[in-house]
Design a protein around this motif. Structure first.
Motif, PDB file in Angstrom:
ATOM      1  N   ILE A  47       0.876  -1.176   0.000  1.00 30.68           N
ATOM      2  CA  ILE A  47       0.000   0.000   0.000  1.00 30.68           C
ATOM      3  C   ILE A  47       0.909   1.220   0.000  1.00 30.68           C
ATOM      4  CG2 ILE A  47      -1.791   1.242   1.260  1.00 30.68           C
ATOM      5  CD1 ILE A  47      -2.520  -1.534   2.508  1.00 30.68           C
ATOM      6  N   SER A  48       0.661   2.133  -0.932  1.00 30.25           N
ATOM      7  CA  SER A  48       1.554   3.280  -1.114  1.00 30.25           C
ATOM      8  C   SER A  48       0.924   4.575  -0.622  1.00 30.25           C
ATOM      9  CB  SER A  48       1.907   3.439  -2.591  1.00 30.25           C
ATOM     10  OG  SER A  48       2.625   2.317  -3.030  1.00 30.25           O
ATOM     11  N   CYS A  49       1.818   5.476  -0.238  1.00 23.28           N
ATOM     12  CA  CYS A  49       1.430   6.787   0.261  1.00 23.28           C
ATOM     13  C   CYS A  49       2.391   7.814  -0.335  1.00 23.28           C
ATOM     14  CB  CYS A  49       1.537   6.767   1.784  1.00 23.28           C
ATOM     15  SG  CYS A  49       1.266   8.332   2.583  1.00 23.28           S
ATOM     16  N   HIS A  50       1.839   8.883  -0.908  1.00 25.82           N
ATOM     17  CA  HIS A  50       2.657   9.941  -1.492  1.00 25.82           C
ATOM     18  C   HIS A  50       2.496  11.205  -0.658  1.00 25.82           C
ATOM     19  CE1 HIS A  50       3.468   7.625  -5.172  1.00 25.82           C
ATOM     20  NE2 HIS A  50       2.268   7.136  -4.941  1.00 25.82           N
ATOM     21  N   ILE A  51       3.617  11.842  -0.372  1.00 23.16           N
ATOM     22  CA  ILE A  51       3.634  13.039   0.457  1.00 23.16           C
ATOM     23  C   ILE A  51       4.076  14.194  -0.424  1.00 23.16           C
ATOM     24  CG2 ILE A  51       4.602  14.049   2.550  1.00 23.16           C
ATOM     25  CD1 ILE A  51       5.156  10.893   3.229  1.00 23.16           C
ATOM     26  N   GLN A  52       3.261  15.243  -0.495  1.00 25.80           N
ATOM     27  CA  GLN A  52       3.483  16.332  -1.439  1.00 25.80           C
ATOM     28  C   GLN A  52       4.652  17.245  -1.082  1.00 25.80           C
ATOM     29  OE1 GLN A  52       1.887  16.201  -4.273  1.00 25.80           O
ATOM     30  NE2 GLN A  52       0.715  14.486  -3.500  1.00 25.80           N
ATOM     31  N   HIS A  53       5.052  17.248   0.142  1.00 24.07           N
ATOM     32  CA  HIS A  53       6.164  18.107   0.579  1.00 24.07           C
ATOM     33  C   HIS A  53       7.160  17.244   1.336  1.00 24.07           C
ATOM     34  CE1 HIS A  53       4.425  17.904   4.604  1.00 24.07           C
ATOM     35  NE2 HIS A  53       3.266  18.146   4.023  1.00 24.07           N
ATOM     36  N   ASP A  54       8.310  17.773   1.616  1.00 21.76           N
ATOM     37  CA  ASP A  54       9.296  17.017   2.385  1.00 21.76           C
ATOM     38  C   ASP A  54       8.722  16.809   3.782  1.00 21.76           C
ATOM     39  OD1 ASP A  54      11.576  15.621   2.829  1.00 21.76           O
ATOM     40  OD2 ASP A  54      12.807  17.363   3.306  1.00 21.76           O
ATOM     41  N   ALA A  55       8.288  15.616   4.024  1.00 22.55           N
ATOM     42  CA  ALA A  55       7.505  15.314   5.216  1.00 22.55           C
ATOM     43  C   ALA A  55       8.329  15.358   6.492  1.00 22.55           C
ATOM     44  CB  ALA A  55       6.902  13.935   5.060  1.00 22.55           C
ATOM     45  N   PRO A  56       7.636  15.622   7.571  1.00 21.72           N
ATOM     46  CA  PRO A  56       8.288  15.500   8.870  1.00 21.72           C
ATOM     47  C   PRO A  56       8.855  14.093   9.043  1.00 21.72           C
ATOM     48  CG  PRO A  56       6.121  16.480   9.084  1.00 21.72           C
ATOM     49  CD  PRO A  56       6.248  16.013   7.670  1.00 21.72           C
ATOM     50  N   ARG A  57       9.751  13.978   9.963  1.00 20.94           N
ATOM     51  CA  ARG A  57      10.460  12.712  10.102  1.00 20.94           C
ATOM     52  C   ARG A  57       9.603  11.593  10.685  1.00 20.94           C
ATOM     53  NH1 ARG A  57      14.492  13.908  15.212  1.00 20.94           N
ATOM     54  NH2 ARG A  57      13.738  12.031  16.254  1.00 20.94           N
ATOM     55  N   MET A  58       8.551  11.909  11.409  1.00 20.50           N
ATOM     56  CA  MET A  58       7.716  10.873  12.012  1.00 20.50           C
ATOM     57  C   MET A  58       6.543  10.530  11.103  1.00 20.50           C
ATOM     58  SD  MET A  58       9.184   9.975  14.772  1.00 20.50           S
ATOM     59  CE  MET A  58       7.907   8.912  15.395  1.00 20.50           C
ATOM     60  N   ARG A  59       6.438   9.250  10.782  1.00 17.05           N
ATOM     61  CA  ARG A  59       5.348   8.759   9.932  1.00 17.05           C
ATOM     62  C   ARG A  59       4.695   7.574  10.612  1.00 17.05           C
ATOM     63  NH1 ARG A  59       8.341   8.999   4.093  1.00 17.05           N
ATOM     64  NH2 ARG A  59       9.118  11.120   4.338  1.00 17.05           N
ATOM     65  N   VAL A  60       3.414   7.401  10.340  1.00 16.60           N
ATOM     66  CA  VAL A  60       2.668   6.306  10.963  1.00 16.60           C
ATOM     67  C   VAL A  60       1.781   5.628   9.930  1.00 16.60           C
ATOM     68  CG1 VAL A  60       2.648   7.253  13.306  1.00 16.60           C
ATOM     69  CG2 VAL A  60       0.843   7.893  11.708  1.00 16.60           C
ATOM     70  N   TRP A  61       1.481   4.379  10.186  1.00 19.25           N
ATOM     71  CA  TRP A  61       0.468   3.638   9.440  1.00 19.25           C
ATOM     72  C   TRP A  61      -0.542   3.124  10.461  1.00 19.25           C
ATOM     73  CZ3 TRP A  61      -0.429   3.126   4.334  1.00 19.25           C
ATOM     74  CH2 TRP A  61       0.599   3.469   3.453  1.00 19.25           C
ATOM     75  N   TYR A  62      -1.823   3.405  10.214  1.00 17.71           N
ATOM     76  CA  TYR A  62      -2.908   2.910  11.052  1.00 17.71           C
ATOM     77  C   TYR A  62      -3.831   2.058  10.206  1.00 17.71           C
ATOM     78  CZ  TYR A  62      -2.049   5.887  15.128  1.00 17.71           C
ATOM     79  OH  TYR A  62      -1.501   6.466  16.241  1.00 17.71           O
ATOM     80  N   LYS A  63      -4.509   1.133  10.880  1.00 19.08           N
ATOM     81  CA  LYS A  63      -5.520   0.306  10.210  1.00 19.08           C
ATOM     82  C   LYS A  63      -6.839   0.498  10.938  1.00 19.08           C
ATOM     83  CE  LYS A  63      -6.917  -4.483   9.843  1.00 19.08           C
ATOM     84  NZ  LYS A  63      -6.592  -5.804  10.347  1.00 19.08           N
ATOM     85  N   LEU A  64      -7.888   0.783  10.164  1.00 19.62           N
ATOM     86  CA  LEU A  64      -9.240   0.808  10.701  1.00 19.62           C
ATOM     87  C   LEU A  64      -9.852  -0.540  10.350  1.00 19.62           C
ATOM     88  CD1 LEU A  64     -11.422   2.520  12.111  1.00 19.62           C
ATOM     89  CD2 LEU A  64     -12.193   3.210   9.828  1.00 19.62           C
TER      90      LEU A  64
END
Length: 167
Positions: free
Chosen positions: A39-56
């Motif tokens: 599953i892919s995620c694209h970030i439009q700007h240089d993202a902050p260093r902390m990233r998360v993946w959640y599942k509903l």
């Protein structure tokens, strides 16, 4: 457990969850039980260093899958296993499930954490397709009321058998 609480603090403090600069280009994916999926995620700007993946989950429970600190190239998973893998690049994040199981069905959200907010993508719904190999005939009492096929896919019996004696 401490890490999970620490990751939620920015979300709780800000009360924000925006859909701004993060996109998940595929909103629906269907794969067979046991397949590998990303599953892919694209970030439009240089993202902050902390990233998360959640599942509903399908029962509407929100579960932390993984959190990544890109500065230290460190990913921590809710449950240590080889089931999930996260790969982060400057403008992308990918969540890979090595071998899907039925419980992987749900909506996956990619997010980036900053000091005062957490931005999320719109989510990707993942459906795990199960091929029915075990059919069961409807009982005679049910057949009188039923119109249509005489057999139905008995998924529960199949899964119990599969767990005891994998194919």
């Amino acid at each position: 457990i401490k890490l999970n609480v620490m990751l939620l603090i920015p979300l709780l403090i800000s009360g924000e969850a925006l859909l701004s600069d993060i996109s998940q280009p595929v909103s629906f994916q269907a794969v067979k039980l046991g397949d590998r999926v990303t599953i892919s995620c694209h970030i439009q700007h240089d993202a902050p260093r902390m990233r998360v993946w959640y599942k509903l989950t399908t029962s509407k429970r929100l579960q932390l899958v993984a959190s990544t600190d890109t500065l230290y190239n460190l990913t921590i998973f809710k449950e240590p296993s080889q089931h999930f893998l996260v790969k982060s690049e400057s403008f992308k994040s990918h969540l890979t499930i090595s071998k899907t199981i039925r419980d992987d069905t749900g909506t996956y959200y990619c997010g980036v954490l900053t000091l005062n907010k957490c931005d999320f993508g719109q989510g990707t719904f993942l459906l795990i397709k199960v091929m029915c190999l075990h059919f069961k005939k409807f009982p005679p009492a049910d057949l009188q009321k039923k119109k249509g096929p005489l057999y139905h896919c008995d998924l529960e019996s199949f899964l119990q058998k599969y767990q005891q004696d994998p194919i």
